[in-house]
Design an enzyme around this catalytic site. Structure first.
Site, PDB file in Angstrom:
ATOM      1  N   HIS A 304       0.855  -1.189   0.000  1.00 59.33           N
ATOM      2  CA  HIS A 304       0.000   0.000   0.000  1.00 59.33           C
ATOM      3  C   HIS A 304       0.891   1.239   0.000  1.00 59.33           C
ATOM      4  O   HIS A 304       1.949   1.230   0.625  1.00 59.33           O
ATOM      5  CB  HIS A 304      -0.916   0.003   1.239  1.00 59.33           C
ATOM      6  CG  HIS A 304      -2.063   0.936   1.098  1.00 59.33           C
ATOM      7  ND1 HIS A 304      -1.975   2.273   1.413  1.00 59.33           N
ATOM      8  CD2 HIS A 304      -3.315   0.744   0.620  1.00 59.33           C
ATOM      9  CE1 HIS A 304      -3.126   2.848   1.151  1.00 59.33           C
ATOM     10  NE2 HIS A 304      -3.953   1.942   0.662  1.00 59.33           N
ATOM     11  N   ASP A 361      -7.942  -5.556   0.082  1.00 58.18           N
ATOM     12  CA  ASP A 361      -8.417  -6.382  -1.027  1.00 58.18           C
ATOM     13  C   ASP A 361      -7.997  -7.844  -0.915  1.00 58.18           C
ATOM     14  O   ASP A 361      -8.475  -8.686  -1.661  1.00 58.18           O
ATOM     15  CB  ASP A 361      -7.909  -5.821  -2.362  1.00 58.18           C
ATOM     16  CG  ASP A 361      -8.561  -4.495  -2.670  1.00 58.18           C
ATOM     17  OD1 ASP A 361      -9.768  -4.377  -2.451  1.00 58.18           O
ATOM     18  OD2 ASP A 361      -7.854  -3.575  -3.105  1.00 58.18           O
TER      19      ASP A 361
HETATM   20  N1  CMC Z   1       4.281  -7.404  -4.818  1.00 60.94           N
HETATM   21  C1  CMC Z   1       5.616  -7.372  -4.992  1.00 60.94           C
HETATM   22  N2  CMC Z   1       6.363  -6.258  -4.837  1.00 60.94           N
HETATM   23  C2  CMC Z   1       5.727  -5.137  -4.492  1.00 60.94           C
HETATM   24  C3  CMC Z   1       4.330  -5.099  -4.298  1.00 60.94           C
HETATM   25  C4  CMC Z   1       3.605  -6.297  -4.461  1.00 60.94           C
HETATM   26  N3  CMC Z   1       2.288  -6.325  -4.284  1.00 60.94           N
HETATM   27  N4  CMC Z   1       3.956  -3.844  -3.980  1.00 60.94           N
HETATM   28  C5  CMC Z   1       5.067  -3.106  -3.970  1.00 60.94           C
HETATM   29  N5  CMC Z   1       6.143  -3.884  -4.278  1.00 60.94           N
HETATM   30  C6  CMC Z   1       7.559  -3.471  -4.317  1.00 60.94           C
HETATM   31  C7  CMC Z   1       7.897  -2.783  -5.629  1.00 60.94           C
HETATM   32  O1  CMC Z   1       8.339  -3.705  -6.602  1.00 60.94           O
HETATM   33  C8  CMC Z   1       8.962  -1.828  -5.202  1.00 60.94           C
HETATM   34  O2  CMC Z   1      10.160  -2.561  -5.041  1.00 60.94           O
HETATM   35  P1  CMC Z   1      11.624  -1.876  -5.259  1.00 60.94           P
HETATM   36  O3  CMC Z   1      11.645  -0.684  -4.348  1.00 60.94           O
HETATM   37  O4  CMC Z   1      12.573  -2.953  -4.860  1.00 60.94           O
HETATM   38  O5  CMC Z   1      11.674  -1.495  -6.704  1.00 60.94           O
HETATM   39  C9  CMC Z   1       8.515  -1.392  -3.799  1.00 60.94           C
HETATM   40  O6  CMC Z   1       7.730  -2.481  -3.300  1.00 60.94           O
HETATM   41  C10 CMC Z   1       7.691  -0.123  -3.795  1.00 60.94           C
HETATM   42  O7  CMC Z   1       6.662  -0.270  -4.753  1.00 60.94           O
HETATM   43  P2  CMC Z   1       5.925   0.957  -5.425  1.00 60.94           P
HETATM   44  O8  CMC Z   1       5.210   0.492  -6.632  1.00 60.94           O
HETATM   45  O9  CMC Z   1       6.859   2.119  -5.562  1.00 60.94           O
HETATM   46  O10 CMC Z   1       4.892   1.326  -4.275  1.00 60.94           O
HETATM   47  P3  CMC Z   1       3.621   2.194  -4.458  1.00 60.94           P
HETATM   48  O11 CMC Z   1       3.393   2.869  -3.180  1.00 60.94           O
HETATM   49  O12 CMC Z   1       3.719   3.043  -5.672  1.00 60.94           O
HETATM   50  O13 CMC Z   1       2.516   1.080  -4.770  1.00 60.94           O
HETATM   51  C11 CMC Z   1       0.666  -0.344  -4.683  1.00 60.94           C
HETATM   52  C12 CMC Z   1       1.448   0.760  -3.964  1.00 60.94           C
HETATM   53  C13 CMC Z   1      -0.600  -0.624  -3.870  1.00 60.94           C
HETATM   54  C14 CMC Z   1       0.271   0.128  -6.065  1.00 60.94           C
HETATM   55  C15 CMC Z   1       1.548  -1.635  -4.767  1.00 60.94           C
HETATM   56  O14 CMC Z   1       1.879  -2.088  -3.479  1.00 60.94           O
HETATM   57  C16 CMC Z   1       0.862  -2.742  -5.575  1.00 60.94           C
HETATM   58  O15 CMC Z   1       0.968  -2.759  -6.793  1.00 60.94           O
HETATM   59  N6  CMC Z   1       0.158  -3.706  -4.868  1.00 60.94           N
HETATM   60  C17 CMC Z   1      -0.602  -4.727  -5.565  1.00 60.94           C
HETATM   61  C18 CMC Z   1      -1.943  -4.171  -5.996  1.00 60.94           C
HETATM   62  C19 CMC Z   1      -2.886  -3.989  -4.839  1.00 60.94           C
HETATM   63  O16 CMC Z   1      -3.062  -4.858  -4.009  1.00 60.94           O
HETATM   64  N7  CMC Z   1      -3.563  -2.818  -4.813  1.00 60.94           N
HETATM   65  C20 CMC Z   1      -4.594  -2.516  -3.814  1.00 60.94           C
HETATM   66  C21 CMC Z   1      -4.191  -1.395  -2.915  1.00 60.94           C
HETATM   67  S1  CMC Z   1      -5.267  -1.242  -1.476  1.00 60.94           S
HETATM   68  C22 CMC Z   1      -6.813  -0.808  -2.158  1.00 60.94           C
HETATM   69  C23 CMC Z   1      -6.882   0.630  -2.455  1.00 60.94           C
HETATM   70  O17 CMC Z   1      -7.166   1.394  -1.525  1.00 60.94           O
HETATM   71  O18 CMC Z   1      -6.651   1.030  -3.615  1.00 60.94           O
END
Ligand code: CMC
Length: 426
Positions: A304, A361
């Site tokens: 998240h 989720d």
């Molecule tokens: N699986 C594997 N690696 C992950 C994941 C994941 N679900 N989420 C983040 N990472 C890693 C990412 O690869 C990155 O690694 P590194 O720093 O080594 O390159 C690091 O964690 C930071 O990721 P980010 O994409 O910069 O983080 P963000 O804050 O932009 O993304 C997120 C947040 C929710 C989009 C992401 O965690 C994700 O894609 N999760 C899966 C989708 C999901 O479950 N979404 C629902 C969110 S909760 C409902 C809502 O309120 O929307």
């Protein structure tokens, strides 16, 4: 303590005020930065940018706290109903019994949708995603109910219409997608029971209201009711800032929620768990893929932007899943896979180092499956739940005397001034 921050640029120092929230959060107010220094800020994904000052929802990503108007979501999930929580979010205070009754009557009075809207459903191709349909239908509501939005009474009417009719439209789309007779809303039923009845009642098998299901749906929707400045809420605020009507702003929010990184994750989680089940329960491969930098795959329902600890909503959702499945005597193999997956991930250094925990989720799809909601409708369920939050946030910006058009800037990196070359000379 200083109530300003200093920025030094090209030998000159500028003071910028520091704004403090009621929970101690602090921000540098950069609204005069460009005017003073010629600089703008650059923050892809707005991870460090506060887009507004808000009194609706407080969340702490470090402590795993979520409160609506100051009230912990755990207390609301335990004691409140979705209708009462919606009132709280939109009006800022818990309703008295009379106010809640009036609000429920208003919701019921506005639950029918214009018969002509049913014709629209017939023309969407069979494979259309329900989120695309819902976004279009909510936008279309404006054509059927084109009130002005400037008068307080009219705004309240639009708000209740949106809350009530969006739920009716969602249930209607499910019935029509199955080729079944549409079930109309009933004025004798409260909000959640009414939705379940519209979804599952049929001329051949009358639906019997199940109190456990009603409670589970109330909790599900309370947990989704608001989440401060997330992607879809920001979309509602940004689109609304152009002074477009509320239906259009909410329609934009629904479109934004559809994405698998946001609300669409609940559908993606079930698809991921089903794939694991089909592959004989092979969790290790999924974990390996999620950790592989060269693989775009992510563990859906994990991570998240704000929570760097267990999402408080996920804790409640997990308990609710266990409770409902036990009550209904359902044995869902996907719940066992989810629990195993969670355990492995929470003990894996990659997930520990990246602060990746289950989000709301991760377990919500299992609860919805137990309730008989089809997978394609999961994000629609999220959207109905998020309506009070979108509306409250839109209202807060509309009531702000300083409401400005959202218009971020950019750093341009394209070609500098270039001469036009006529087509035959290229
Ligand atoms: N699986 C594997 N690696 C992950 C994941 C994941 N679900 N989420 C983040 N990472 C890693 C990412 O690869 C990155 O690694 P590194 O720093 O080594 O390159 C690091 O964690 C930071 O990721 P980010 O994409 O910069 O983080 P963000 O804050 O932009 O993304 C997120 C947040 C929710 C989009 C992401 O965690 C994700 O894609 N999760 C899966 C989708 C999901 O479950 N979404 C629902 C969110 S909760 C409902 C809502 O309120 O929307």
């Amino acid at each position: 303590m200083d109530n300003y921050a200093k920025i030094t640029y090209e030998g000159k120092t500028y003071k910028l005020p520091v704004v403090k929230g009621s929970e101690g959060e602090k921000a540098i107010d950069i609204s005069t930065l460009r005017q003073k220094t010629g600089l703008i800020t650059l923050d892809p994904g707005f991870a460090n940018t506060g887009s507004c000052i808000s009194s609706i929802t407080f969340m702490s990503g470090e402590k795993g706290i979520l409160r609506y108007r100051g009230i912990p979501v755990e207390e609301l999930a335990r004691h409140s109903t979705f209708t009462e929580t919606a009132y709280l979010l939109i009006n800022g205070v818990l309703p008295t019994r009379n106010e809640l009754n009036r609000f429920s009557v208003l919701l019921n009075d506005n639950s029918l949708v214009h018969e002509d809207m049913q014709i629209f459903y017939q023309n969407f191709p069979r494979a259309s995603h329900p989120m695309g349909i819902l976004s279009s239908m909510v936008n279309a509501l404006r054509s059927f109910y084109p009130e002005l939005q400037t008068v307080e009474e009219e705004i309240n009417k639009t708000v209740t219409r949106l809350l009530s009719k969006t739920r009716t439209l969602a249930a209607m789309s499910y019935k029509i997608s199955r080729g079944h007779k549409v079930i109309y809303p009933r004025t004798d039923l409260p909000y959640c029971a009414n939705f379940l009845n519209m979804m599952f009642d049929s001329p051949v098998k009358p639906y019997r209201i199940n109190r456990d299901m009603v409670k589970a749906l109330n909790v599900f929707w309370i947990l989704h009711a608001d989440h401060e400045q997330n992607c879809s809420t920001s979309a509602v605020r940004v689109v609304g800032s152009g002074r477009v009507n509320l239906y259009a702003a909410i329609s934009a929010g629904i479109a934004a929620l559809w994405g698998p990184l946001h609300g669409g994750a609940n559908q993606a989680v079930i698809e991921m768990l089903s794939d694991i089940a089909k592959n004989g329960g092979d969790i290790d491969t999924v974990i390996k893929k999620a950790k592989d930098k060269n693989d775009p795959f992510r563990l859906m329902g994990f991570g998240h932007r704000v929570y760097k600890t267990y999402d408080p909503r996920a804790k409640i959702m997990k308990k609710m899943c266990d409770k409902v499945l036990k009550k209904l005597k359902i044995n869902d193999p996907l719940l066992d896979i989810a629990k195993k997956l969670e355990e492995i991930a929470l003990n894996d250094n990659y997930f520990i180092d990246h602060n990746l925990y289950p989000n709301v989720d991760f377990y919500s799809g299992i609860l919805l499956r137990a309730m008989g909601i089809p997978t394609k409708m999961f994000t629609v369920m999220f959207a109905i739940g998020r309506l009070p939050g979108w509306i409250a946030q839109w209202k807060e910006s509309a009531d702000d005397p300083k409401w400005r058009l959202s218009r971020p800037r950019q750093i341009y990196t394209g070609p500098t001034k270039t001469k036009y070359i006529p087509i035959d000379e290229r």
